[in-house]
Enzyme design. Structure first.
Site, short mmCIF file in Angstrom:
data_model
loop_
_atom_site.label_atom_id
_atom_site.label_comp_id
_atom_site.label_asym_id
_atom_site.label_seq_id
_atom_site.Cartn_x
_atom_site.Cartn_y
_atom_site.Cartn_z
N GLY A 228 -3.84 -5.60 4.10
CA GLY A 228 -5.00 -6.15 4.79
C GLY A 228 -5.98 -6.79 3.82
O GLY A 228 -7.07 -6.27 3.59
N GLU B 25 2.79 -6.06 -7.50
CA GLU B 25 3.05 -7.04 -6.46
C GLU B 25 3.62 -8.33 -7.03
O GLU B 25 4.31 -9.06 -6.35
CB GLU B 25 1.75 -7.34 -5.70
N GLU C 24 -2.47 -21.44 -8.02
CA GLU C 24 -3.73 -21.80 -8.68
C GLU C 24 -4.46 -20.56 -9.20
O GLU C 24 -5.02 -20.57 -10.30
CB GLU C 24 -4.61 -22.57 -7.69
N SER D 232 -6.16 -10.84 3.16
CA SER D 232 -6.64 -12.16 3.59
C SER D 232 -7.38 -12.11 4.92
O SER D 232 -7.13 -11.23 5.76
CB SER D 232 -5.46 -13.13 3.73
#
Lengths: 375, 317
Positions: free
Chosen positions: A127, A245, A362, A129
């Site tokens: 949870g 991750e 980015e 974004s």
């Protein structure tokens, strides 16, 4: 930070690898054309993996884990991905929710949640974004308001993979109003996705899949017991998840099924061009895998290789997008292309997400630049 | 892991190459002036004999020294000297170089004009001792001497090792060092050069360019080490293929990007950047470019078949 030390998998992993291959060869439901870790949600498959002891396998036995090494976990995960197995249901719980609870969670939380994860029966979503929060994670607007015995959560999470099928979501929320230090006042809460005042709406993606969702909290109650770590410590906690991750085999194997089908088409009598395409992909894969294993070694040694993980993800995700291109341009006119086309189309349509999920290209380049002393 | 003695060797190589390879030495070498003083230092410190059996060093250390040589663009045929001395079991001070056998010619002989003996790798991956012949001075695009010997006599030297693959690996090691240096030059320039009132390192475009460069360099370092770790192993040739192919791809990306970061300054002869980028462009062609090694690796994988691809990739090391 550019030095990725050699890691040799222990020889005990050979046996484990064989066991996973035998297990996979006996599964009938592997008919998937891609190796993308987000797209195959199969609770029964996850339950079978759990029964094998292949979920949460590095965790303490007290919580149902097997206390095996990161390298053994590495072998299992890469075998599953290479075979295109449906791993999405348990993936997040195994990779980061469980480790998060082991690092920051209370004893009660570990007792409550980890055994279910290990059995392949309890699935978690990320949870982070939100509609107005993507790369700028500290800008989350979902709030949790103090009430007797817990918190009331309000706000919306977005791109939540598996929220329609999973059991819990670990949400990053604001528990204090924004202050000058924008990383302060954030907390991680475990929210039951089946609880009242939580609505899950599927979002169809451009590949036709409905794996991700919008999750709306409308004053959902979360007990104090379900705050992970200290209230206000959420930023440190979410950033600590990133080493896990960002560097695993799922960051460079998503397009692997395309490669297998490509080799199948050209293997009999490859031209120089075809052989070079096969070799080019292999050179990238071998190198990426070694870098990724090296990061697994750093995790095994309790280091926090955030920049190294970002380097693996940067290279790996770009390569996952390049692989179908290399194969496409070297494809012969002859031969039955059916299986190749299936894998290629599936993967190409999913490919825009490769350099977005888990930190955009980015953001990762920013992390690397910081590591290089440029910012 | 590098032991204590090995670390001393690497430290002293670092010191000698760093001091000896300044811009004026590199410039002079490029117009054909052999760096005698540097060569004398290399011999005094015994670097030229490092690959001889019984030197106390392993091939792993030899390639580590070559990486340092690449980092400073050492203008000596050190890879050739080291491996030729090893294969000929020669512990003297004369300079022996190594080229490629093409019919009755030997081509691409580094500093052939300076060598007292020459050996060559032929198409069957054999080592030939070469005698006679006329020397023609040639150089690669970095201005490194790559001479030609025409009308030579040759005879086979029995060597147990895969000579072509080890020569290719020397180019990987040299390139790995040079790539590290190019990245450092890029970082240094970006944090010194000011435009629009701040150093250009503060611009995201520059940060991202250098992040890409760093990732490529990290990949090369890992693949180069992996190939060195596989020396003596059955999979050695395919690990060299992996490393040479991956390095060649990185060279194109890194050289282009770091030149862009340096602006016109890096395009001048006066700047040192080109001594490294031109060598990188030259070395990626020597002993097989990307496509040569990709195709070798690819044919190997095709022979295994699609259902064995994963098993080939999923090695323990």
């Amino acid at each position: 930070m550019l030095q990725f030390d050699r890691v040799s998998l222990p020889d005990t992993t050979d046996q484990l690898r064989r066991e996973v291959r035998v297990f996979l060869s006996e599964c009938d439901d592997l008919g998937r054309a891609n190796s993308d870790f987000t797209t195959g949600h199969n609770a029964e498959f996850s339950r079978q993996l759990g029964a094998k002891g292949w979920i949460g396998m590095t965790w303490p036995k007290a919580y149902g884990g097997a206390e095996r090494s990161f390298f053994e976990r590495y072998v299992v995960t890469e075998e599953l991905l290479a075979a295109g197995a449906p791993v999405s249901a348990h993936w997040v719980a195994d990779r980061q929710s469980g480790p998060l609870l082991l690092t920051y969670g209370s004893e009660a939380q570990r007792q409550k949640y980890l055994p279910g994860i290990v059995k392949g029966e309890s699935f978690f979503s990320i949870g982070m974004s939100e509609p107005n929060t993507g790369s700028d994670l500290a800008s989350v607007r979902t709030t949790a308001k103090r009430v007797a015995g817990g918190w009331l959560v309000s706000g919306t999470k977005l791109w939540t993979t598996g929220a329609h099928l999973n059991h819990y979501i670990i949400s990053l929320v604001r528990t204090e109003p924004p202050s000058e230090n924008r990383h302060a006042g954030l907390s991680q809460l475990i929210v039951d996705l089946k609880s009242e005042r939580v609505a899950v709406r599927p979002i169809k993606n451009m590949a036709g899949g409905e794996d991700f969702n919008e999750v709306v909290f409308d004053g959902a109650f979360v007990a104090d017991d379900d705050v992970v770590g200290e209230p206000g410590n959420g930023w440190e906690q979410v950033t600590s998840e990133l080493g896990y991750e960002r560097s695993g085999p799922e960051r460079f194997l998503s397009a692997f099924r395309v490669y297998v089908e490509f080799v199948r088409l050209v293997a009999t009598d490859p031209s120089v061009h075809e052989a070079a395409a096969v070799g080019r992909i292999a050179a990238h894969l071998k190198t990426l895998r070694r870098m990724s294993m090296s990061v697994a070694g750093m995790l095994e040694n309790r280091k926090t290789p955030n920049v190294e993980a970002a380097l693996v993800k940067e290279l790996g995700n770009n390569f996952e997008k390049l692989l179908p291109e290399i194969a496409r341009l070297a494809l012969p006119l002859s031969g039955d292309r059916t299986r190749f086309q299936e894998a290629y189309q599936d993967t190409l349509l999913l490919s825009p997400s490769f350099t977005l999920r888990g930190g955009t290209r980015e953001i990762l380049r920013g992390v690397i630049a910081r590591g290089l002393g440029l910012r | 892991m590098v032991g204590h003695t090995q670390q001393l060797v690497l430290d002293s190589a670092e010191k000698i190459f760093a001091n000896g390879c300044n811009k004026s030495v590199l410039d002079a070498a490029e117009v054909g002036q052999f760096p005698e003083a540097l060569w004398a230092l290399v011999r005094e410190n015994g670097f030229h004999l490092l690959a001889l059996p019984g030197s106390g060093a392993e091939l792993e250390d030899v390639f580590a020294v070559l990486k340092i040589a690449g980092r400073y663009a050492l203008p000596l045929p050190l890879a050739e000297v080291l491996l030729a001395n090893r294969w000929l079991n020669h512990d003297g001070d004369e300079l022996i170089s190594i080229g490629l056998m093409r019919d009755s010619q030997v081509v691409e002989v580094p500093w052939g004009r300076q060598a007292s003996r020459c050996v060559a790798v032929n198409a069957q991956n054999e080592l030939m001792e070469v005698t006679g012949g006329d020397l023609r001075r040639r150089s690669n695009l970095a201005g490194e001497p790559r001479d030609v010997l025409i009308e030579v006599q040759s005879s086979i030297v029995h060597v147990e090792e895969p000579v072509f693959e080890l020569m290719a690996l020397s180019r990987v090691a040299l390139s790995a060092g040079a790539l590290q240096r190019v990245l450092e030059l890029g970082l240094q320039y970006a944090t010194e050069r000011e435009q629009f009132g701040r150093t250009i390192s503060k611009f995201q475009a520059i940060q991202h360019t250098l992040a890409v460069v760093a990732a490529e360099v990290a990949a090369v370092l890992r693949s180069a080490d992996a190939a060195v770790e596989a020396i003596g192993d059955a999979r050695f040739a395919m690990e060299v293929a992996t490393a040479k192919a991956r390095t060649g791809e990185a060279v194109g990306i890194v050289a282009e990007a770091v030149h862009q970061v340096h602006g016109a300054m890096g395009f001048t002869y006066e700047h040192e950047l080109h001594h490294f980028t031109r060598r990188l462009w030259a070395w990626r062609e020597e002993y097989g470019n990307e496509v040569y090694w990709q195709a070798r690796l690819g044919r190997h994988i095709c022979a295994l078949g699609a259902d064995n691809v994963w098993d080939f990739l999923a090695t323990r090391a």
